[in-house]
Design an enzyme around this catalytic site. Structure first.
Site, PDB file in Angstrom:
ATOM      1  N   ARG A 231       0.833  -1.211   0.000  1.00 36.46           N
ATOM      2  CA  ARG A 231       0.000   0.000   0.000  1.00 36.46           C
ATOM      3  C   ARG A 231       0.867   1.260   0.000  1.00 36.46           C
ATOM      4  NH1 ARG A 231      -4.147   0.193   4.822  1.00 36.46           N
ATOM      5  NH2 ARG A 231      -5.197  -1.460   3.671  1.00 36.46           N
TER       6      ARG A 231
ATOM      7  N   ARG B  60      -2.212   6.839   9.777  1.00 33.61           N
ATOM      8  CA  ARG B  60      -2.369   6.317   8.414  1.00 33.61           C
ATOM      9  C   ARG B  60      -2.428   7.468   7.416  1.00 33.61           C
ATOM     10  NH1 ARG B  60      -4.270   1.108   8.199  1.00 33.61           N
ATOM     11  NH2 ARG B  60      -3.485  -0.091   9.965  1.00 33.61           N
TER      12      ARG B  60
ATOM     13  N   LYS C 296      -4.190   1.593  14.860  1.00 35.56           N
ATOM     14  CA  LYS C 296      -4.150   2.563  13.764  1.00 35.56           C
ATOM     15  C   LYS C 296      -4.795   3.884  14.190  1.00 35.56           C
ATOM     16  CE  LYS C 296      -6.681  -0.386  11.302  1.00 35.56           C
ATOM     17  NZ  LYS C 296      -7.552  -1.033  10.313  1.00 35.56           N
TER      18      LYS C 296
ATOM     19  N   LYS D 139      -6.408   7.543  12.287  1.00 32.10           N
ATOM     20  CA  LYS D 139      -6.738   8.104  10.975  1.00 32.10           C
ATOM     21  C   LYS D 139      -7.157   9.571  11.057  1.00 32.10           C
ATOM     22  CE  LYS D 139      -7.900   3.640   9.038  1.00 32.10           C
ATOM     23  NZ  LYS D 139      -8.912   2.770   8.435  1.00 32.10           N
TER      24      LYS D 139
ATOM     25  N   CYS E  14     -15.418  -2.623  -0.618  1.00 35.67           N
ATOM     26  CA  CYS E  14     -14.043  -2.925  -0.201  1.00 35.67           C
ATOM     27  C   CYS E  14     -13.488  -4.056  -1.061  1.00 35.67           C
ATOM     28  CB  CYS E  14     -14.016  -3.316   1.262  1.00 35.67           C
ATOM     29  SG  CYS E  14     -14.638  -4.985   1.519  1.00 35.67           S
TER      30      CYS E  14
ATOM     31  N   CYS F 163      -8.203 -10.342   0.653  1.00 38.09           N
ATOM     32  CA  CYS F 163      -8.306  -9.941   2.055  1.00 38.09           C
ATOM     33  C   CYS F 163      -8.484 -11.153   2.967  1.00 38.09           C
ATOM     34  CB  CYS F 163      -9.469  -8.974   2.259  1.00 38.09           C
ATOM     35  SG  CYS F 163      -9.601  -8.534   3.998  1.00 38.09           S
TER      36      CYS F 163
ATOM     37  N   CYS G 200     -16.845  -7.947   5.312  1.00 39.71           N
ATOM     38  CA  CYS G 200     -16.842  -8.328   6.729  1.00 39.71           C
ATOM     39  C   CYS G 200     -17.181  -7.080   7.535  1.00 39.71           C
ATOM     40  CB  CYS G 200     -15.492  -8.933   7.141  1.00 39.71           C
ATOM     41  SG  CYS G 200     -14.248  -7.732   7.628  1.00 39.71           S
TER      42      CYS G 200
ATOM     43  N   CYS H 209     -14.306  -1.380   5.818  1.00 44.06           N
ATOM     44  CA  CYS H 209     -13.309  -0.634   5.035  1.00 44.06           C
ATOM     45  C   CYS H 209     -13.913   0.295   3.975  1.00 44.06           C
ATOM     46  CB  CYS H 209     -12.332  -1.597   4.383  1.00 44.06           C
ATOM     47  SG  CYS H 209     -11.388  -2.532   5.596  1.00 44.06           S
TER      48      CYS H 209
HETATM   49 FE1  SRM Z   1      -9.363  -1.576   6.009  1.00 43.14          FE
HETATM   50  C1  SRM Z   1      -8.112  -4.246   7.631  1.00 43.14           C
HETATM   51  C2  SRM Z   1      -8.407  -2.918   3.166  1.00 43.14           C
HETATM   52  C3  SRM Z   1      -9.916   1.387   4.591  1.00 43.14           C
HETATM   53  C4  SRM Z   1     -11.221  -0.608   8.786  1.00 43.14           C
HETATM   54  N1  SRM Z   1      -8.386  -3.278   5.589  1.00 43.14           N
HETATM   55  C5  SRM Z   1      -7.930  -4.229   6.432  1.00 43.14           C
HETATM   56  C6  SRM Z   1      -7.060  -5.254   5.677  1.00 43.14           C
HETATM   57  C7  SRM Z   1      -5.652  -4.798   5.761  1.00 43.14           C
HETATM   58  C8  SRM Z   1      -7.251  -6.725   6.091  1.00 43.14           C
HETATM   59  C9  SRM Z   1      -6.354  -7.292   7.157  1.00 43.14           C
HETATM   60  O1  SRM Z   1      -6.186  -6.680   8.233  1.00 43.14           O
HETATM   61  O2  SRM Z   1      -5.853  -8.403   6.928  1.00 43.14           O
HETATM   62  C10 SRM Z   1      -7.638  -5.083   4.234  1.00 43.14           C
HETATM   63  C11 SRM Z   1      -6.708  -5.457   3.091  1.00 43.14           C
HETATM   64  C12 SRM Z   1      -7.507  -6.061   1.979  1.00 43.14           C
HETATM   65  C13 SRM Z   1      -6.751  -6.288   0.742  1.00 43.14           C
HETATM   66  O3  SRM Z   1      -6.655  -7.457   0.295  1.00 43.14           O
HETATM   67  O4  SRM Z   1      -6.277  -5.344   0.138  1.00 43.14           O
HETATM   68  C14 SRM Z   1      -8.157  -3.660   4.309  1.00 43.14           C
HETATM   69  N2  SRM Z   1      -9.075  -0.863   4.256  1.00 43.14           N
HETATM   70  C15 SRM Z   1      -8.771  -1.594   3.155  1.00 43.14           C
HETATM   71  C16 SRM Z   1      -8.922  -0.783   1.889  1.00 43.14           C
HETATM   72  C17 SRM Z   1      -7.935  -1.152   0.782  1.00 43.14           C
HETATM   73  C18 SRM Z   1     -10.379  -0.931   1.413  1.00 43.14           C
HETATM   74  C19 SRM Z   1     -10.675  -0.427   0.048  1.00 43.14           C
HETATM   75  O5  SRM Z   1     -11.292  -1.230  -0.650  1.00 43.14           O
HETATM   76  O6  SRM Z   1     -10.381   0.683  -0.322  1.00 43.14           O
HETATM   77  C20 SRM Z   1      -8.757   0.634   2.477  1.00 43.14           C
HETATM   78  C21 SRM Z   1      -7.321   1.096   2.526  1.00 43.14           C
HETATM   79  C22 SRM Z   1      -7.233   2.530   2.983  1.00 43.14           C
HETATM   80  C23 SRM Z   1      -5.855   3.135   2.923  1.00 43.14           C
HETATM   81  O7  SRM Z   1      -5.389   3.483   1.828  1.00 43.14           O
HETATM   82  O8  SRM Z   1      -5.267   3.342   3.993  1.00 43.14           O
HETATM   83  C24 SRM Z   1      -9.277   0.413   3.889  1.00 43.14           C
HETATM   84  N3  SRM Z   1     -10.323   0.125   6.627  1.00 43.14           N
HETATM   85  C25 SRM Z   1     -10.534   1.198   5.812  1.00 43.14           C
HETATM   86  C26 SRM Z   1     -11.518   2.054   6.385  1.00 43.14           C
HETATM   87  C27 SRM Z   1     -12.093   3.326   5.753  1.00 43.14           C
HETATM   88  C28 SRM Z   1     -11.362   4.569   6.183  1.00 43.14           C
HETATM   89  O9  SRM Z   1     -10.303   4.489   6.814  1.00 43.14           O
HETATM   90  O10 SRM Z   1     -11.847   5.645   5.889  1.00 43.14           O
HETATM   91  C29 SRM Z   1     -11.906   1.488   7.587  1.00 43.14           C
HETATM   92  C30 SRM Z   1     -13.007   2.006   8.542  1.00 43.14           C
HETATM   93  C31 SRM Z   1     -12.557   3.145   9.380  1.00 43.14           C
HETATM   94  C32 SRM Z   1     -11.860   2.653  10.599  1.00 43.14           C
HETATM   95  O11 SRM Z   1     -10.647   2.511  10.550  1.00 43.14           O
HETATM   96  O12 SRM Z   1     -12.539   2.385  11.607  1.00 43.14           O
HETATM   97  C33 SRM Z   1     -11.138   0.270   7.729  1.00 43.14           C
HETATM   98  N4  SRM Z   1      -9.595  -2.281   7.979  1.00 43.14           N
HETATM   99  C34 SRM Z   1     -10.451  -1.767   8.915  1.00 43.14           C
HETATM  100  C35 SRM Z   1     -10.428  -2.613  10.084  1.00 43.14           C
HETATM  101  C36 SRM Z   1     -11.236  -2.391  11.392  1.00 43.14           C
HETATM  102  C37 SRM Z   1     -10.511  -1.494  12.327  1.00 43.14           C
HETATM  103  C38 SRM Z   1     -11.147  -1.435  13.679  1.00 43.14           C
HETATM  104  O13 SRM Z   1     -10.943  -0.437  14.371  1.00 43.14           O
HETATM  105  O14 SRM Z   1     -11.827  -2.368  14.092  1.00 43.14           O
HETATM  106  C39 SRM Z   1      -9.540  -3.676   9.794  1.00 43.14           C
HETATM  107  C40 SRM Z   1      -9.168  -4.846  10.708  1.00 43.14           C
HETATM  108  C41 SRM Z   1      -8.196  -4.470  11.764  1.00 43.14           C
HETATM  109  O15 SRM Z   1      -7.594  -3.400  11.775  1.00 43.14           O
HETATM  110  O16 SRM Z   1      -8.040  -5.303  12.655  1.00 43.14           O
HETATM  111  C42 SRM Z   1      -9.052  -3.437   8.471  1.00 43.14           C
HETATM  112 FE1  SF4 Z   2     -11.313  -7.088   4.161  1.00 37.30          FE
HETATM  113 FE2  SF4 Z   2     -13.351  -6.732   5.784  1.00 37.30          FE
HETATM  114 FE3  SF4 Z   2     -11.873  -4.660   5.047  1.00 37.30          FE
HETATM  115 FE4  SF4 Z   2     -13.449  -5.772   3.311  1.00 37.30          FE
HETATM  116  S1  SF4 Z   2     -14.109  -4.752   5.189  1.00 37.30           S
HETATM  117  S2  SF4 Z   2     -11.299  -5.236   2.955  1.00 37.30           S
HETATM  118  S3  SF4 Z   2     -13.396  -7.894   3.878  1.00 37.30           S
HETATM  119  S4  SF4 Z   2     -11.184  -6.335   6.284  1.00 37.30           S
END
Ligand code: SRM
Ligand code: SF4
Length: 579
Positions: free
Chosen positions: A76, A145, A219, A221, A440, A446, A485, A489
């Protein structure tokens, strides 16, 4: 799972890592196709995730009686405000063909992801990204981030200042460890050489002035937007800075804190949250206020249980008043109350718009952010041609789309022609519902996905477009966001229609958020099989058409009617007519 009172295992990995170096160096050059558990954690801070191709997991090779995973890495790039050059985009496109899975992904935080990189190519990839003056450091992991910022390239003082602030915050809160440079940007890594990373015996604040050696509990943000344009979803961030303007001057920022989407449905202690309004910061003290707030989360965020380690839980436990008082203590003085203004507009910046200097920018909707070539739509090739011939500036949006900037009036037709010649639909030709949707990544990369998302949403929208046309609602503007899930994201908990993967092939359907992103939606139906999603939405849309007030949006309507009324209408409309 950690025991109460005991730091989570990730805390000791950070502690012993010599500022994120750990054993990544030796493991990078060993014969394995993957890294060990501790390195897997540390690699995230360097911007890469160890994954496996889940499409082939079931049929993976069996070796020594064990199923062998097919390891791949996601890389990333962190791009403050989503701002990059044509050259940088071309380099990322080349990388996805040379060492990735031939696609690039624009993320929901204005970043770029490469998928399908194998371990032996990882160093070369990160090295090349840095060669092009971009970085992956801190794109993932327990750090600040990617800093989001409204990407519109209007040439005026307000937009210049917010972009500059995004760059400043990104730089200020970036990890300062030497291990990133040592690991990826030099030739010093060999199997027997242990990297220093910045070794110290103390608490580490001499090496990492903001983080110390434990970095953040989780993390963190940040996003910068405007009251009149909340395109970066301020309320979904740990820290949202809402710029308040007077003409071409920024008078200050409303500081919003504690937004976050991630939830674990089985753990009642977890929840999604929209940010709370905390205080007002002036342009002069906004960095100091941000640092104070960041350090409060650093010192009081939960380090025992990662499920409840985000800032939203500190604020929920303390309340806004106590939280603000603690930020004031770290800041060293009283903070002003937030300004009464709040988010009241949202612009996805798609289509043509004038920049204010005689040039134009064009917002191209990229479905779910995926850049690829198919037989019919050759988006990747079109982007290459645009970047080579017109060399526009590039901005990525928080809705996974792209802006081409600094287009001269005489080049507008050329840009449109290149897109059309490659089968790429212009934003104007995309239905309103598709344009305002996002999904997402989910399967196949993922590791946390339970259901499909990116690969499922286009088909669902095909069906929804038909129903909306039938009801005469095609012009309605509302957001549909889908995730594989409950981690959220694609920010599915504050939009009009949220779809969240809950069990194999089954989704939670949420209603009642809105484009402005300032309130949560509610669960309308749970464990809904994918094929029942659109049929479940049809009565809601019908009721909306029949009973909305003038100008009312879908989200506002669902919020006003509430769950019971919406369900009762659906029941009535499903009941057979009396004989
Ligand atoms: Fe996310 C984890 C993809 C934005 C909340 N996110 C992941 C992981 C890394 C899976 C993992 O931990 O194994 C995913 C990788 C998937 C893949 O195969 O690429 C993933 N997140 C993404 C992206 C690529 C989604 C997208 O389709 O665009 C976004 C990358 C953003 C970036 O450039 O930095 C992405 N993730 C977000 C957002 C939206 C935002 O930030 O505005 C959220 C919700 C806001 C938040 O953070 O609460 C988000 N991602 C999560 C979470 C839940 C965090 C939590 O507090 O519970 C996880 C899981 C974790 O961290 O344990 C996670
Ligand atoms: Fe993966 Fe869940 Fe984030 Fe979708 S919402 S990219 S399934 S961690």
């Amino acid at each position: 799972m950690s025991e109460p009172g005991k730091p989570s295992p990730v805390e000791s990995i950070k502690d012993q890592s010599r500022f994120l170096a750990g054993d990544i160096g030796p493991e990078m050059v060993d014969a394995n196709d993957h890294f060990g558990k501790s390195s897997e954690v540390l690699l995230k801070f360097h911007g890469t995730y160890q994954q496996d191709d889940r499409d082939v997991r079931g049929g993976a090779v069996v070796e020594d009686g064990k199923k062998k995973k097919s390891y791949i890495f996601m890389v990333r790039t962190k791009i403050p405000g989503g701002k990059l050059t044509s050259r940088q985009l071309l380099d990322e496109l080349d990388l996805c063909d040379e060492v990735g899975n031939t696609t690039l992904r624009i993320t929901s935080r204005q970043g770029i992801q490469l998928h399908g990189v194998v371990k032996s190519n990882l160093k070369q990839v990160i090295n090349k990204i840095n060669d092009t003056q971009l970085s992956t450091l801190g794109a993932c992991g327990d750090v600040n981030r990617n800093v989001m910022c409204c990407p519109a390239p209007y040439k005026n003082n307000v937009y210049r200042q917010t972009q500059e602030l995004a760059d400043k915050l990104a730089e200020h809160f970036a990890p300062k460890t030497k291990s990133y440079h040592e690991l990826w940007l030099t030739d010093s890594v060999t199997g027997d050489k242990e990297l220093a990373g910045g070794a110290t015996d103390g608490d580490g604040f001499d090496v990492e002035p903001i983080y110390g050696k434990f970095y953040m509990p989780r993390k963190f943000k940040m996003a910068i937007g405007y009251a009149f344009d909340n395109c970066v979803d301020l309320y979904a961030n740990d820290l949202g800075l809402m710029a308040l303007t007077d003409g071409d001057r920024i008078i200050g920022y409303n500081v919003l804190a504690g937004g976050g989407m991630g939830v674990t449905p089985s753990a009642k202690k977890t929840f999604p949250a929209v940010a709370k309004r905390i205080c007002f910061a002036t342009p002069e003290n906004v960095l100091a206020v941000t640092e104070a707030l960041f350090k409060v989360q650093r010192d009081f965020g939960n380090r025992e249980d990662r499920k409840v380690a985000r800032l939203k839980y500190v604020i929920a436990n303390w309340g806004v008043e106590k939280f603000k008082a603690k930020v004031e203590e770290y800041f060293g003085g009283p903070l002003l109350d937030p300004h009464s203004d709040d988010v009241h507009g949202f612009n996805d910046h798609m289509g043509w718009d004038e920049q204010g200097d005689g040039n134009w920018f064009y917002g191209l909707n990229v479905e779910n952010g995926r850049i690829k070539d198919t037989e019919q739509v050759r988006l990747k090739t079109a982007l290459r041609e645009i970047c080579r011939t017109l060399t526009p500036g590039i901005r990525l949006t928080s809705h996974q789309s792209i802006l081409f900037t600094d287009i001269r009036p005489q080049d507008r037709k050329t840009l449109e022609k290149i897109l059309r010649d490659h089968g790429v639909k212009l934003s104007e030709d995309i239905s309103t519902v598709r344009r305002w949707s996002m999904a997402c990544v989910a399967w196949p990369t993922c590791g946390l996905s339970i259901t499909e998302s990116e690969r499922a949403l286009p088909g669902l929208l095909d069906q929804l477009e038909v129903e909306l046309a039938r009801l005469g609602l095609s012009a309605e503007k509302f957001t549909v966001r889908m995730t594989g899930c409950p981690n959220g994201c694609a920010r599915p908990y504050n939009c009009d229609i949220g779809l969240v993967g809950k069990a194999k092939g089954k989704y939670t359907l949420l209603l009642g958020g809105r484009l402005l992103g300032d309130r949560l939606n509610f669960i309308y139906k749970d464990m809904l099989p994918e094929e029942e999603i659109i049929p479940a939405l049809v009565p809601v849309l019908l009721y909306f058409k029949q009973a909305r007030t003038s100008g009312e949006t879908l989200g506002d309507f669902c919020q006003r009617k509430g769950l019971d009324d919406l369900l009762a209408f659906a029941d009535r409309s499903a009941a057979p007519a009396p004989a």
